[in-house]
Design a protein around this motif. Structure first.
Motif, PDB file in Angstrom:
ATOM      1  N   SER A  38      16.199  40.061  -3.920  1.00  0.00           N
ATOM      2  CA  SER A  38      16.039  41.514  -3.845  1.00  0.00           C
ATOM      3  C   SER A  38      16.426  42.012  -2.460  1.00  0.00           C
ATOM      4  O   SER A  38      16.139  41.366  -1.461  1.00  0.00           O
ATOM      5  N   GLN A  74      20.045  51.285 -12.483  1.00  0.00           N
ATOM      6  CA  GLN A  74      18.844  50.470 -12.707  1.00  0.00           C
ATOM      7  C   GLN A  74      17.871  51.118 -13.672  1.00  0.00           C
ATOM      8  O   GLN A  74      17.482  50.542 -14.672  1.00  0.00           O
ATOM      9  N   ASP A 150      23.675  47.500 -13.495  1.00  0.00           N
ATOM     10  CA  ASP A 150      22.801  47.223 -12.352  1.00  0.00           C
ATOM     11  C   ASP A 150      21.392  46.937 -12.856  1.00  0.00           C
ATOM     12  O   ASP A 150      20.650  47.862 -13.159  1.00  0.00           O
ATOM     13  N   GLU A 151      21.035  45.686 -12.954  1.00  0.00           N
ATOM     14  CA  GLU A 151      19.725  45.259 -13.455  1.00  0.00           C
ATOM     15  C   GLU A 151      19.282  46.087 -14.653  1.00  0.00           C
ATOM     16  O   GLU A 151      18.225  46.717 -14.625  1.00  0.00           O
ATOM     17  N   GLY A 154      15.776  45.309 -15.966  1.00  0.00           N
ATOM     18  CA  GLY A 154      14.771  45.020 -14.942  1.00  0.00           C
ATOM     19  C   GLY A 154      13.483  45.804 -15.090  1.00  0.00           C
ATOM     20  O   GLY A 154      12.408  45.317 -14.764  1.00  0.00           O
ATOM     21  N   THR A 183      21.883  41.193 -10.989  1.00  0.00           N
ATOM     22  CA  THR A 183      20.530  40.850 -11.425  1.00  0.00           C
ATOM     23  C   THR A 183      19.872  39.927 -10.405  1.00  0.00           C
ATOM     24  O   THR A 183      20.551  39.322  -9.567  1.00  0.00           O
ATOM     25  N   HIS A 184      18.539  39.869 -10.433  1.00  0.00           N
ATOM     26  CA  HIS A 184      17.880  38.818  -9.662  1.00  0.00           C
ATOM     27  C   HIS A 184      17.126  37.869 -10.592  1.00  0.00           C
ATOM     28  O   HIS A 184      16.361  37.031 -10.159  1.00  0.00           O
ATOM     29  N   ASP A 185      17.402  38.050 -11.909  1.00  0.00           N
ATOM     30  CA  ASP A 185      16.741  37.244 -12.922  1.00  0.00           C
ATOM     31  C   ASP A 185      17.657  36.072 -13.279  1.00  0.00           C
ATOM     32  O   ASP A 185      18.705  36.242 -13.917  1.00  0.00           O
TER      33      ASP A 185
END
Lengths: 246, 262
Positions: A38, A74, A150-151, A154, A183-185
């Protein structure tokens, strides 16, 4: 064919270096993810592509000419005062398409996105998952060559997110949109991507490029050991990153 | 989805009951006090006497309500036009906003008692000074509401529109203007309550007809009952205008009343 490529792109926001010599490319019909911690500057890449942030150093080249990107933010960013159908046609309206023609273009896609019965609803009347589907359809309908997501899942709760990812994989397999996902997933990246770029912490560099050769569909069935291995590998890279700086 | 509607209307009516009760009981207490204390009607007329005067002087009151209404509507129309025009100009030109905003604030610090006679002196006894005074008093809340409302636009929606290639004008029309509407109605509700009072005050300072003139003449001939009769009409006008804006708001901002399914 390469749809998009970034070469040695660096960005300073004020005095803070955000992106450091980013190199990446996306091929036609390919699903590429940008995975990073993040606040790494993942979204800055999108802001750069959509023109919200001017290019400072490096080059961006696209196969098609300008306006090649459709962007999904997002949060859904649906206009609460517009009915769903009017939110969906926003991009076409901006392009100068008459309202009636825009609706005609959107109508055949509604069923696949599960929105056929909700065109006259206001966004507040829809569930989070449906709003996200509407936001995705609003992106697709613009007819751009590359989709920037974008995500997109999320903000959803875990259950809805899994449902949405499974649904999305289905849709993507049918349509093969050229897609760049931020993503950060880790699990999401592995489940959806053909290729994954891993970014470092700020200033973001590409620290790994990983190909995901797992056959599709990947969701809606027990995860393969191959997926598990890639997830572990990605997590290690990311954790090593965050550990290094703290 | 259809069933809850009558129940909601019933509940809204029920919510109005305490308000009606408190107003009615205030008048009842007033009436009882006047009757028991034997106070002269020259000092404090009873509500029934005011009502009686309203009926007796209905032609006079009606004839003088019309000019007040005309001034209110004309002034408010001017104010609305100016507020919208200025707000759009200021939104597209932030430098001008910084230059002009102090002037608008100063315009609101002018005491009406001082400025009204001057405006009458400059523009005469006709409609013009009333229209100007109503506009002066009412335009500021709406202007501030609109300017704040534009600024309240969700930046993600603006980013999204920019990513679609929207021009500044398109973003204003599709995102900033609709975002300002809830704010605008908040400003409108404040403004509208000033409008009738401003018109009456302008007439009071100098006019040929109007509720302000009725009040002035009644005061000079020691008729507080007729003064209050005019006041009642003025209150009713303001209440009617307030209700009209509430109705308009309900129509325009229908999207805010929808119930979420979540």
């Amino acid at each position: 064919m390469t749809a998009l490529s970034l070469k040695d792109v660096s960005i300073m926001l004020g005095d803070t270096p955000v992106l450091e010599s980013i190199n990446l490319h996306v091929k036609q019909g390919e699903f590429v993810s940008i995975l990073g911690p993040s606040g790494a500057g993942k979204s800055t890449i999108f802001r750069l592509l959509t023109g919200a942030v001017p290019l400072q150093t490096g080059t961006i080249s696209c196969a098609s000419h300008e306006d090649s990107f459709a962007f999904m933010p997002q949060r859904d960013a649906l206009m609460p005062w517009r009915r769903i159908i009017d939110n969906l046609t926003l991009g076409l309206e901006v392009q100068g398409v008459a309202r009636k023609d825009a609706r005609t273009q959107v109508m055949p896609l509604l069923a696949d996105f599960g929105l056929a019965d909700f065109t006259t609803h206001f966004p507040a009347q829809l569930s989070g998952g449906m709003r996200q589907r509407a936001a995705l359809l609003r992106t697709i309908v613009q007819g751009r060559s590359i989709q920037l997501l974008d995500e997109p899942f999320g903000a959803l709760d875990a259950l809805t997110r899994t449902q949405m990812q499974t649904w999305f994989e289905d849709r993507w397999r049918a349509a093969r949109w050229t897609t760049l996902l931020v993503t950060h997933d880790v699990r999401e990246a592995v489940a959806l991507s053909d290729r994954i770029y891993v970014l470092s912490q700020r200033p973001a560099r590409v620290i790994a490029e990983i190909i995901v050769p797992i056959p599709r569909p990947r969701l809606g069935r027990p995860p393969s050991t191959q997926a598990h291995d890639i997830e572990t590998q990605l997590l290690e890279i990311l954790l090593h990153q965050t550990g290094e700086r703290s | 989805m259809q069933r809850p509607v009558p129940r909601q209307t019933g509940r809204e009516l029920a919510r109005g009951v305490p308000a009606v009760l408190s107003v009615v009981s205030a008048f009842v207490i007033w009436e009882i006090y006047v009757r028991l204390s034997g106070i002269s009607p020259l000092m404090l007329p009873a509500p029934t006497r005011v009502l009686d005067q309203m009926v007796q002087n209905r032609v006079l009151l009606w004839d003088n309500t019309l000019p007040t209404l005309t001034a209110t509507f004309a002034g408010f129309a001017l104010s609305l036009t100016v507020a919208f025009g200025l707000s759009i100009m200021l939104d597209f030109m932030p430098h001008v906003r910084r230059a002009l905003f102090p002037i608008f604030v100063v315009s609101q610090t002018l005491p009406l008692v001082a400025i009204a006679p001057l405006v009458v002196l400059w523009f005469g006894f006709d409609l013009t000074p009333k229209v100007l005074l109503v506009a002066l008093v009412t335009f500021f809340p709406m202007l501030v509401a609109l300017v704040d409302g534009y600024a309240s636009t969700d930046p993600e929606i603006e980013d999204l529109m920019r990513s679609m290639g929207a021009t500044r004008g398109q973003i204003f029309r599709a995102a900033r203007f609709p975002s300002a509407m809830p704010y605008f109605f908040a400003g409108l509700r404040i403004s509208i309550t000033y409008a009738v009072v401003a018109a009456i005050f302008a007439e009071y300072v100098g006019a040929r007809a109007g509720l302000g003139i009725v009040i002035l003449n009644a005061k000079n001939s020691f008729r507080p009952d007729i003064v209050l009769a005019a006041v009642v009409i003025s209150s009713l006008l303001t209440l009617a205008l307030f209700a009209a804006t509430a109705l308009l708001q309900k129509t325009v901002l229908r999207w805010r009343d929808v119930e979420g399914d979540r």
